[in-house]
Design a protein around this motif. Sequence first.
Motif, PDB file in Angstrom:
ATOM      1  N   GLY A   1       0.822  -1.206   0.000  1.00  0.00           N
ATOM      2  CA  GLY A   1       0.000   0.000   0.000  1.00  0.00           C
ATOM      3  C   GLY A   1       0.852   1.250   0.000  1.00  0.00           C
ATOM      4  N   VAL A   2       0.170   2.378  -0.180  1.00  0.00           N
ATOM      5  CA  VAL A   2       0.869   3.660  -0.290  1.00  0.00           C
ATOM      6  C   VAL A   2       1.621   3.963   1.006  1.00  0.00           C
ATOM      7  CG1 VAL A   2       0.541   6.142  -0.610  1.00  0.00           C
ATOM      8  CG2 VAL A   2      -0.786   4.508  -1.981  1.00  0.00           C
ATOM      9  N   ALA A   3       0.957   3.824   2.146  1.00  0.00           N
ATOM     10  CA  ALA A   3       1.598   4.125   3.430  1.00  0.00           C
ATOM     11  C   ALA A   3       2.556   3.008   3.832  1.00  0.00           C
ATOM     12  CB  ALA A   3       0.536   4.342   4.503  1.00  0.00           C
TER      13      ALA A   3
ATOM     14  N   GLU B   1       4.257   0.927   2.026  1.00  0.00           N
ATOM     15  CA  GLU B   1       5.482   0.913   1.228  1.00  0.00           C
ATOM     16  C   GLU B   1       6.544   1.809   1.877  1.00  0.00           C
ATOM     17  OE1 GLU B   1       7.561  -0.497  -1.990  1.00  0.00           O
ATOM     18  OE2 GLU B   1       5.404  -0.850  -1.914  1.00  0.00           O
TER      19      GLU B   1
ATOM     20  N   ARG C   1      -5.284  17.524  11.599  1.00  0.00           N
ATOM     21  CA  ARG C   1      -6.546  17.918  12.227  1.00  0.00           C
ATOM     22  C   ARG C   1      -6.676  17.352  13.638  1.00  0.00           C
ATOM     23  NH1 ARG C   1     -11.671  19.598   9.830  1.00  0.00           N
ATOM     24  NH2 ARG C   1     -13.327  18.623  11.053  1.00  0.00           N
TER      25      ARG C   1
ATOM     26  N   LYS D   1      -0.761   5.689   8.298  1.00  0.00           N
ATOM     27  CA  LYS D   1      -1.870   5.431   7.363  1.00  0.00           C
ATOM     28  C   LYS D   1      -1.937   6.560   6.351  1.00  0.00           C
ATOM     29  CE  LYS D   1      -4.374   2.033   9.557  1.00  0.00           C
ATOM     30  NZ  LYS D   1      -3.492   1.777  10.653  1.00  0.00           N
ATOM     31  N   MET D   2      -2.466   6.232   5.186  1.00  0.00           N
ATOM     32  CA  MET D   2      -2.696   7.249   4.155  1.00  0.00           C
ATOM     33  C   MET D   2      -3.738   8.257   4.629  1.00  0.00           C
ATOM     34  SD  MET D   2      -4.785   6.546   0.708  1.00  0.00           S
ATOM     35  CE  MET D   2      -3.749   6.263  -0.680  1.00  0.00           C
ATOM     36  N   TYR D   3      -4.652   7.784   5.480  1.00  0.00           N
ATOM     37  CA  TYR D   3      -5.773   8.623   5.924  1.00  0.00           C
ATOM     38  C   TYR D   3      -5.947   8.428   7.424  1.00  0.00           C
ATOM     39  CZ  TYR D   3      -7.783   4.028   5.742  1.00  0.00           C
ATOM     40  OH  TYR D   3      -7.991   2.696   5.942  1.00  0.00           O
TER      41      TYR D   3
ATOM     42  N   GLU E   1      -8.424   7.594  10.310  1.00  0.00           N
ATOM     43  CA  GLU E   1      -9.724   6.926  10.356  1.00  0.00           C
ATOM     44  C   GLU E   1     -10.769   7.764  11.087  1.00  0.00           C
ATOM     45  OE1 GLU E   1     -10.270   3.350  12.545  1.00  0.00           O
ATOM     46  OE2 GLU E   1      -9.102   3.986  14.262  1.00  0.00           O
ATOM     47  N   ARG E   2     -10.322   8.699  11.945  1.00  0.00           N
ATOM     48  CA  ARG E   2     -11.297   9.474  12.719  1.00  0.00           C
ATOM     49  C   ARG E   2     -11.843  10.671  11.960  1.00  0.00           C
ATOM     50  NH1 ARG E   2      -9.917   8.652  19.072  1.00  0.00           N
ATOM     51  NH2 ARG E   2      -9.297   6.478  18.794  1.00  0.00           N
TER      52      ARG E   2
ATOM     53  N   PHE F   1     -11.071  11.248   8.745  1.00  0.00           N
ATOM     54  CA  PHE F   1     -11.204  10.783   7.360  1.00  0.00           C
ATOM     55  C   PHE F   1     -10.609  11.786   6.371  1.00  0.00           C
ATOM     56  CE2 PHE F   1     -13.793   8.559   3.948  1.00  0.00           C
ATOM     57  CZ  PHE F   1     -13.212   7.334   4.170  1.00  0.00           C
ATOM     58  N   ARG F   2      -9.462  12.363   6.751  1.00  0.00           N
ATOM     59  CA  ARG F   2      -8.701  13.192   5.823  1.00  0.00           C
ATOM     60  C   ARG F   2      -7.360  12.527   5.586  1.00  0.00           C
ATOM     61  NH1 ARG F   2     -13.031  15.855   8.277  1.00  0.00           N
ATOM     62  NH2 ARG F   2     -13.459  17.832   7.252  1.00  0.00           N
ATOM     63  N   GLU F   3      -6.706  12.928   4.497  1.00  0.00           N
ATOM     64  CA  GLU F   3      -5.369  12.405   4.236  1.00  0.00           C
ATOM     65  C   GLU F   3      -4.417  12.873   5.315  1.00  0.00           C
ATOM     66  OE1 GLU F   3      -3.567  11.780   0.332  1.00  0.00           O
ATOM     67  OE2 GLU F   3      -5.394  12.660  -0.514  1.00  0.00           O
TER      68      GLU F   3
END
Lengths: 392, 156
Positions: free
Chosen positions: B27-29, B31, B50, B59-61, B63-64, B66-68
């Motif tokens: 995955g992106v993160a 990798e 945020r 993580k790419m995003y 989870e709380r 829900f932003r990159e």
Amino acid sequence: MPYKNRVAVVGAGLTKFMRRALETSKELAFEGASAALEDAGLTIDDIDCVVSVTAPEAFDGVHMNGEYLADGAGAWGKPYMRTYVGGGSGVFGLVTGWYHIASGHFDTCLVVAEEKMSPALPHPQGCFNAIYDQFTERPLGVNLLWIFSLEMNRYMQTYGVPMETFARVAQKNKRNGLDHPSAQSGVAADLDIEDIMASEIMAWPVQRLMVSPVSDGGGAMVLVSERFARRLSKPPVWIEGVGWNLDTSYWTNRDLYYPRYVEKAARMAYEMAGISDPRRDIHIAEPYDPFAYKELHHLEGLMLADKGQAPKLLEQGFWDRDTETGIPASPSGGLLGVGNPIAAAGMMKCAEIYWQLQGEAGPRQVKREVRRGLAQAWGDLMQVGTVVVMGK
Amino acid sequence: MLDKIGQTQNMRQVAGTIPIHHRYTLGVAGERFFRALRDEGRLLAAPCARCKVALLPPKMYCERCFRETSEEWVEVSGPGRVRSFTVLRYDLDGQPLDAPQIVALLEWPGIRGGLLHRLGEIAPGAVRTGMAAEPVWARQRTGALTDISHFRPSSD
């Protein structure tokens, strides 16, 4: 209306479809969900509940894939469910989102589709071998290609449809796909009928260029109640009808030449939408087209053509994107022209109807005026039909 | 009816497998995270601007919200702390282990998430929640979680 809420679609988003994505399944879900939220002008804080759809988890190689996907789908701290009817899941996700809101429980629902088929080796068809009975079918090395070739042959023989007709479906959809920004590299193409006819026979009569590819991809749509929709600046597209139906699981016990499960699902959706004459009232269609013959087969099941007549209408250009009197079918490019990340491909079909009705389909925008359209998918043990009718 | 079921003596069973295996992308993160683990021996976390925390594993995003997450990843420095632990006596197949194995949930200040990993160089009876632990790197690193051989107790 027996439902608490009328349900509107206010946004859709897709990732690029790819042969093998670097993104994990979760990341594909996030990218699709983010694109849909952005399209709707909303954030995750506006979302009351989340539905996810993904086809057999054996593709991703993650057991309990719905749970795995949850955070990528934006489900943290929200009511969440995965819904599943195999290949029919993309459209069924919208159905599930619809009843979350129609029930009156929620004002907003994010429906997220994801499929990552590339992890499954040597080929995802191995997963499909294991959906069949271990004593009557699996010992023969069954896969979907040859199961479908039996159905295609039956359809061809029943109506005397020549191979060129099926090649023409592939040509139409692959050309349409050239205008889709999500189209998988090499899948959308401008091909001659002769090239398609010359592609290798995989399981007679199914040929390589008449089959959709293996794909990774994600997509999502945002559904809201009427009262929520009224607060947004963009006019909504309404979900006017939903339908789903199951035929027998046994290939031996089915007509094959005609998809009864689609007709029953369509009748359910048409009745709900108050449609008595679908050929008059449906202006655009996204029938499920993983194989070229399936588009024609499904258009007949949807009662947009008489039995055996979809091939003739094809020859007349009735299903073309630039038709002025016909019903454009798969103007997106469909699974044959954009790619087939299964649940996400069904979502792509729903998104196309939404964008077409909004007049936002760009170079894919159909010529004729469209006020109502439908998306349809097919799956499970290839005996389920799922239909959503949307209108302005 | 009850007599007819459960007669297992003469039952044939047929072996079978689902004819697939898998290759997963990181995955992106993933990798980037596992590359830093392998090439630099560094544990990186992805900040969420945020939520004002950094995510481990990255993580790419977020989870709380829900932003990159931010592209500017930060190194996780200092020892982690044991939030919880268990002592394993049997393996995945239900066979007794030669020696008990300690598994701990490790957390760091300012980090959301943490790592689940083995704890070593300590007797099972001596482990306490809240104790500090540092990574011990594997001799050969391949870009996997096992590039950290285990965590061991450390001073604060």
